[in-house]
Design an enzyme around this catalytic site. Sequence first.
Site, PDB file in Angstrom:
ATOM      1  N   ASP A 256       2.930 -10.695  32.034  1.00 35.46           N
ATOM      2  CA  ASP A 256       2.424 -10.576  30.670  1.00 35.46           C
ATOM      3  C   ASP A 256       1.786  -9.188  30.625  1.00 35.46           C
ATOM      4  O   ASP A 256       0.879  -8.892  31.413  1.00 35.46           O
ATOM      5  CB  ASP A 256       1.392 -11.691  30.466  1.00 35.46           C
ATOM      6  CG  ASP A 256       0.658 -11.550  29.150  1.00 35.46           C
ATOM      7  OD1 ASP A 256       0.809 -10.528  28.464  1.00 35.46           O
ATOM      8  OD2 ASP A 256      -0.087 -12.489  28.814  1.00 35.46           O
ATOM      9  N   ILE A 257       2.249  -8.339  29.722  1.00 30.86           N
ATOM     10  CA  ILE A 257       1.809  -6.941  29.748  1.00 30.86           C
ATOM     11  C   ILE A 257       0.301  -6.806  29.529  1.00 30.86           C
ATOM     12  O   ILE A 257      -0.311  -5.842  30.002  1.00 30.86           O
ATOM     13  CB  ILE A 257       2.620  -6.094  28.722  1.00 30.86           C
ATOM     14  CG1 ILE A 257       2.576  -4.630  29.119  1.00 30.86           C
ATOM     15  CG2 ILE A 257       2.112  -6.286  27.294  1.00 30.86           C
ATOM     16  CD1 ILE A 257       3.628  -3.769  28.459  1.00 30.86           C
TER      17      ILE A 257
ATOM     18  N   VAL B  90       4.711  -9.215  21.242  1.00 32.26           N
ATOM     19  CA  VAL B  90       3.863  -8.512  22.205  1.00 32.26           C
ATOM     20  C   VAL B  90       2.687  -7.819  21.480  1.00 32.26           C
ATOM     21  O   VAL B  90       1.573  -7.730  22.007  1.00 32.26           O
ATOM     22  CB  VAL B  90       4.717  -7.529  23.049  1.00 32.26           C
ATOM     23  CG1 VAL B  90       5.163  -6.332  22.265  1.00 32.26           C
ATOM     24  CG2 VAL B  90       3.977  -7.098  24.290  1.00 32.26           C
ATOM     25  N   ASP B  91       2.933  -7.393  20.252  1.00 33.14           N
ATOM     26  CA  ASP B  91       1.893  -6.760  19.436  1.00 33.14           C
ATOM     27  C   ASP B  91       0.714  -7.733  19.258  1.00 33.14           C
ATOM     28  O   ASP B  91      -0.465  -7.382  19.479  1.00 33.14           O
ATOM     29  CB  ASP B  91       2.527  -6.414  18.074  1.00 33.14           C
ATOM     30  CG  ASP B  91       1.714  -5.420  17.265  1.00 33.14           C
ATOM     31  OD1 ASP B  91       0.696  -4.927  17.799  1.00 33.14           O
ATOM     32  OD2 ASP B  91       2.094  -5.140  16.112  1.00 33.14           O
TER      33      ASP B  91
ATOM     34  N   GLY C 238      12.813  -8.027  20.831  1.00 31.14           N
ATOM     35  CA  GLY C 238      12.377  -9.352  20.374  1.00 31.14           C
ATOM     36  C   GLY C 238      12.806  -9.546  18.940  1.00 31.14           C
ATOM     37  O   GLY C 238      14.012  -9.548  18.629  1.00 31.14           O
TER      38      GLY C 238
HETATM   39  P1  ADP Z   1       9.999  -5.988  18.725  1.00 32.45           P
HETATM   40  O1  ADP Z   1       9.524  -6.290  17.340  1.00 32.45           O
HETATM   41  O2  ADP Z   1       9.915  -4.510  19.059  1.00 32.45           O
HETATM   42  O3  ADP Z   1      11.328  -6.590  19.007  1.00 32.45           O
HETATM   43  P2  ADP Z   1       8.631  -8.141  20.138  1.00 32.45           P
HETATM   44  O4  ADP Z   1       7.184  -8.249  20.388  1.00 32.45           O
HETATM   45  O5  ADP Z   1       9.221  -9.158  19.197  1.00 32.45           O
HETATM   46  O6  ADP Z   1       8.879  -6.647  19.648  1.00 32.45           O
HETATM   47  O7  ADP Z   1       9.427  -8.192  21.494  1.00 32.45           O
HETATM   48  C1  ADP Z   1       9.553  -7.123  22.392  1.00 32.45           C
HETATM   49  C2  ADP Z   1       9.716  -7.669  23.789  1.00 32.45           C
HETATM   50  O8  ADP Z   1       8.419  -7.977  24.294  1.00 32.45           O
HETATM   51  C3  ADP Z   1      10.521  -8.956  23.883  1.00 32.45           C
HETATM   52  O9  ADP Z   1      11.482  -8.808  24.938  1.00 32.45           O
HETATM   53  C4  ADP Z   1       9.509 -10.029  24.228  1.00 32.45           C
HETATM   54  O10 ADP Z   1      10.073 -11.015  25.102  1.00 32.45           O
HETATM   55  C5  ADP Z   1       8.471  -9.212  24.986  1.00 32.45           C
HETATM   56  N1  ADP Z   1       7.117  -9.790  25.030  1.00 32.45           N
HETATM   57  C6  ADP Z   1       6.521 -10.661  24.202  1.00 32.45           C
HETATM   58  N2  ADP Z   1       5.251 -10.908  24.614  1.00 32.45           N
HETATM   59  C7  ADP Z   1       5.057 -10.171  25.732  1.00 32.45           C
HETATM   60  C8  ADP Z   1       3.969  -9.985  26.661  1.00 32.45           C
HETATM   61  N3  ADP Z   1       2.813 -10.611  26.493  1.00 32.45           N
HETATM   62  N4  ADP Z   1       4.159  -9.141  27.708  1.00 32.45           N
HETATM   63  C9  ADP Z   1       5.330  -8.480  27.879  1.00 32.45           C
HETATM   64  N5  ADP Z   1       6.371  -8.604  27.062  1.00 32.45           N
HETATM   65  C10 ADP Z   1       6.249  -9.439  26.004  1.00 32.45           C
END
Ligand code: ADP
Length: 334
Positions: free
Chosen positions: A9-10, A32-33, A118
């Site tokens: 988890d980032i 992730v945001d 995502g």
């Molecule tokens: P975008 O709108 O740019 O597609 P998303 O947040 O929907 O962004 O997804 C981008 C990537 O981040 C996806 O591959 C998702 O699985 C991943 N992701 C979601 N939550 C986390 C997290 N907590 N840590 C790392 N990666 C994450």
Amino acid sequence: MPLEIVRNDITKMAVDAIVNAANESLLGGGGVDGAIHYAAGPKLLAECKTLGGCKTGKAKITGGYDLPAKYVIHTVGPIYEDGKHGEKALLESCYRESLALAKAHNCETVAFPLISSGVYGYPKDQALKVAIDVISDFLLENEMKVYIVIFDKASYKIGEKLFSDIAEYIDDHYVDERAVYRRESVSIRRSFRSVRAPQVPDLCEYKAMMPTEDLDAKLKQIDESFSQMLLRKIDEKGMTDAECYKKANIDRKLFSKIRSDVHYKPSKPTAIAFAISLELSLNETEDMLKKAGFALSHSNKFDIIIEYFISNGNYNIFEINEALFAFDQSLLGA
Ligand code: ADP
């Protein structure tokens, strides 16, 4: 190793900067945001409000607040339509701009999620390839440790064709080594029964049988250590040290250690990483591994995957690591 793919988890990454896949408003969103804003606390949103948004393909930096990371770099990935609307160039720009900002803020460690993969719908295998290509180009010129953070295994898909080719290769080559051993020991015992003491030619006879230059060169190499062989091969290939260790995804400190210690024994993934970087043939790779006390075996998926890439002449360490990751194997240089 300068580029690493990790599953995490980032928001938990204790690095100098984590990168956020934000939207143009920079006022928070899902995925992730949302996770980053939740973990960083309300002060992050307060700072984001002062930034006036961010264009697609660009990046802006804020503090990390309650996160273990010191900074958050917010970048806005493209929404994927059909790949014909400049999505790739924009996604490349996200990685480049984020890395440039990280460098400007003296970050030594940076973690990226797979931007746009995502809700924004960029096909995951292509998104990963863009990330790897841009980051590895950057690392050829810059000293930084970069992580690509994969949140779940499903996010991580190497191309279907590559996956099935490797799976097939493993099926064809994966053997129960004990079965081979049994077969071999039976034939050894048989040959002992039927053959008298073997006639071993002495060194002079061998010399007469082989071109002298070859033999002399080979004899010289008997006592060559791993480190000596590595340096010799770097010279033979006309590479600089830096070209070699960067292509091997090995950091400079480890390389200096190997360079200054003739008897240095690297780990197997490190030895293989150098063989890949030097684009050695399968035989030369085996030679180099032997110097470090290792061998490639057919009872080990890791080894078979390496063999697959070398025999296909594919020496891209990042692609090899993608494949190793997809097959749940440890990564090169890690
Ligand atoms: P975008 O709108 O740019 O597609 P998303 O947040 O929907 O962004 O997804 C981008 C990537 O981040 C996806 O591959 C998702 O699985 C991943 N992701 C979601 N939550 C986390 C997290 N907590 N840590 C790392 N990666 C994450």
